[in-house]
Design an enzyme around this catalytic site. Structure first.
Site, PDB file in Angstrom:
ATOM      1  N   HIS A  78       6.846   7.015   9.763  1.00  0.00           N
ATOM      2  CA  HIS A  78       6.731   6.827   8.275  1.00  0.00           C
ATOM      3  C   HIS A  78       6.064   8.006   7.977  1.00  0.00           C
ATOM      4  CE1 HIS A  78       2.667   5.562   7.569  1.00  0.00           C
ATOM      5  NE2 HIS A  78       2.741   4.946   8.834  1.00  0.00           N
ATOM      6  N   ASP A  80       5.123   7.896   4.371  1.00  0.00           N
ATOM      7  CA  ASP A  80       4.115   7.596   3.271  1.00  0.00           C
ATOM      8  C   ASP A  80       2.910   7.432   3.728  1.00  0.00           C
ATOM      9  OD1 ASP A  80       5.187   5.479   4.506  1.00  0.00           O
ATOM     10  OD2 ASP A  80       4.471   3.842   3.013  1.00  0.00           O
ATOM     11  N   ASP A 111      -1.826   9.014  10.589  1.00  0.00           N
ATOM     12  CA  ASP A 111      -0.951   7.790   9.969  1.00  0.00           C
ATOM     13  C   ASP A 111      -0.225   8.275   8.841  1.00  0.00           C
ATOM     14  OD1 ASP A 111       0.154   5.330   9.671  1.00  0.00           O
ATOM     15  OD2 ASP A 111      -1.782   4.597   8.654  1.00  0.00           O
ATOM     16  N   GLU A 145       6.467   2.358   4.360  1.00  0.00           N
ATOM     17  CA  GLU A 145       5.862   1.382   5.254  1.00  0.00           C
ATOM     18  C   GLU A 145       4.767   0.958   5.044  1.00  0.00           C
ATOM     19  OE1 GLU A 145       3.736   0.602   9.005  1.00  0.00           O
ATOM     20  OE2 GLU A 145       3.269   2.197   7.425  1.00  0.00           O
ATOM     21  N   GLU A 146       3.810   1.627   4.477  1.00  0.00           N
ATOM     22  CA  GLU A 146       2.316   1.345   4.091  1.00  0.00           C
ATOM     23  C   GLU A 146       2.516  -0.024   3.245  1.00  0.00           C
ATOM     24  OE1 GLU A 146       0.182   1.928   5.528  1.00  0.00           O
ATOM     25  OE2 GLU A 146       0.125   3.941   6.193  1.00  0.00           O
ATOM     26  N   GLU A 171       4.121   6.352  15.724  1.00  0.00           N
ATOM     27  CA  GLU A 171       2.418   5.957  15.245  1.00  0.00           C
ATOM     28  C   GLU A 171       1.699   6.405  16.064  1.00  0.00           C
ATOM     29  OE1 GLU A 171       1.591   4.224  12.303  1.00  0.00           O
ATOM     30  OE2 GLU A 171       3.153   2.856  11.480  1.00  0.00           O
ATOM     31  N   HIS A 377      -6.111   4.970   7.590  1.00  0.00           N
ATOM     32  CA  HIS A 377      -6.573   4.534   6.353  1.00  0.00           C
ATOM     33  C   HIS A 377      -8.082   4.659   6.255  1.00  0.00           C
ATOM     34  CE1 HIS A 377      -3.234   1.062   6.153  1.00  0.00           C
ATOM     35  NE2 HIS A 377      -2.746   2.204   6.592  1.00  0.00           N
TER      36      HIS A 377
END
Length: 404
Positions: A78, A80, A111, A145-146, A171, A377
């Site tokens: 992903h 985003d 991430d 995805e987030e 990931e 994050h």
């Protein structure tokens, strides 16, 4: 030259390419549902690397292909990211894409744009090696995805009919092989009270006090949850993430309360079980009849950068693969051939797009990605250039391993 040695040689050759690619991706801001710029950049990167086909799907994900075999594998990243949060917690510009001797820095470095950079590098390596085997090798750079993990793949499978035979999520795994993770769901609980003037609270029924007792009931439920039989994914969890209480005024007993619950699901747990558990524990705590308590699973609704509407319920099924599954065995052998040591085979703590491909649609999958899960994050996010090279080599070697 031995094929494994050729892959390692190309990995070293394109080490800097991988780092520069990640740097460019980090510099291109791509918050969830606002990924157009990075998708356009990735499309061009794949075209420049000589991929056989590159397209953008209806939701905005980039789908690139090398080879034209009857069986298919998709490597997924992903692209985003979450937002940066409090800038005071950062010691460098989160969109600098700074490259040092060993690291690439910035939001999304682990991430999970690092996985995307390694995928593009692996594609470049496969093209240089002239791959033309029995696999169609897809590289999917997916959106949103987030906000809603797996919805991009739910769309690809259910709306566009794209269902590969195997999946590799890139990931972050710290270059370990992962064969599962817990599922998750979101649950909303609505409690009703009876309002009255705040000067005589005994005349009413406080939804605030019900909410307090309900929150403690969810804490008790979390403590009572048990691990899966194999004890691989460990126990599920639940936690109250939000509470909203209100009534007619600040001088009134509140008559409405909402609790929002994050529920992680281990093997053998599903949405029906989780909702029934919450209903039971909350009813016992508040004294309400179970049928009078609203316990529901919300929907996710948001329009992405292509402005195509799409939604799904906030339920993300658990998945795992047996350690002797052919895909796991092939991954282990590929790793041992490349790096002359035994890999760690484990699981993620967080959730990924594999909730859709594997939890929902039963496509065999593994995870193998650059960077650390703990970077996700977090401020001052980084990825190791060594990891980018390792993963590019691993993805390339796995293609040949599965093509035997």
């Amino acid at each position: 030259m031995d094929r494994t040695e050729e892959i390692k040689k190309l990995g070293a050759k394109y080490r800097n390419f991988a780092a520069e690619t990640l740097s460019q991706l980090v510099k291109t801001k791509s918050y969830s549902s606002k990924e157009e710029d990075v998708c356009r950049l990735i499309k061009k990167m794949c075209e420049d690397a000589g991929f056989d086909e590159v397209r953008i799907d209806g939701l905005g994900s980039v789908i690139a292909r090398i080879g034209n075999g009857k069986k298919s594998i998709a490597f997924d990243a992903h692209i985003d990211t979450v937002e940066v949060g409090n800038m005071k917690n950062w010691t460098f510009d989160p969109f600098s894409g700074e490259i040092t001797d060993t690291l690439v820095k910035g939001r999304g470095a682990s991430d999970q744009k690092g996985g995307a950079a390694s995928m593009i590098t692996a594609g470049k390596m496969l093209k240089e090696m002239g791959y033309d085997g029995n696999l169609s090798v897809y590289f999917t750079f997916t959106v949103m995805e987030e906000d809603c993990d797996g919805m991009c793949w739910k769309y690809l499978i259910e709306e566009e009919g794209f269902k590969p035979d195997l999946i590799v999520s890139t990931e972050p795994t710290s270059c370990r092989i992962y064969r599962g993770h817990r599922g998750r769901m979101e649950i909303r609980v609505i409690l009703r009270g009876i309002s009255c003037h705040g000067s005589a609270p005994e005349r009413g029924v406080s939804a605030a006090y019900k909410a307090a007792r309900a929150a403690l009931a969810i804490e008790k439920l979390n403590n009572d949850l048990q691990p899966d039989e194999e004890n691989f994914l460990k126990k599920g969890t639940c936690t109250v993430s939000q509470i909203d209480v209100h009534g007619p005024s600040q001088c009134a007993v509140p008559d409405y309360a909402m609790l929002y619950i994050d529920r992680r699901l281990t093997w053998g747990e599903d949405a029906d079980l989780a909702i029934s558990q919450v209903r039971k524990y909350v009813a016992e705590a508040t004294g309400d009849k179970p049928e009078d308590i609203i316990v529901e699973m919300p929907d996710y609704e948001k329009v992405g950068w292509t402005e195509k509407p799409y939604s799904q319920e906030l339920y993300f099924p658990t998945w795992k693969l047996d350690k002797d599954h052919p895909l796991v065995v092939a991954a282990v052998h590929s790793y041992e051939e490349l790096f002359d040591k035994e890999p760690v085979v484990d699981k993620w703590t967080f959730s990924t797009n594999l909730v859709a491909t594997t939890g929902r649609h039963k496509i065999p999958a593994i995870g193998f990605g650059p960077g650390d899960e703990a970077q996700a994050h977090a401020p001052n996010e980084i990825n190791r250039i060594d990891d980018l090279q390792i993963c590019a080599e691993f993805y390339t070697r796995l293609v040949y391993e599965l093509d035997k």
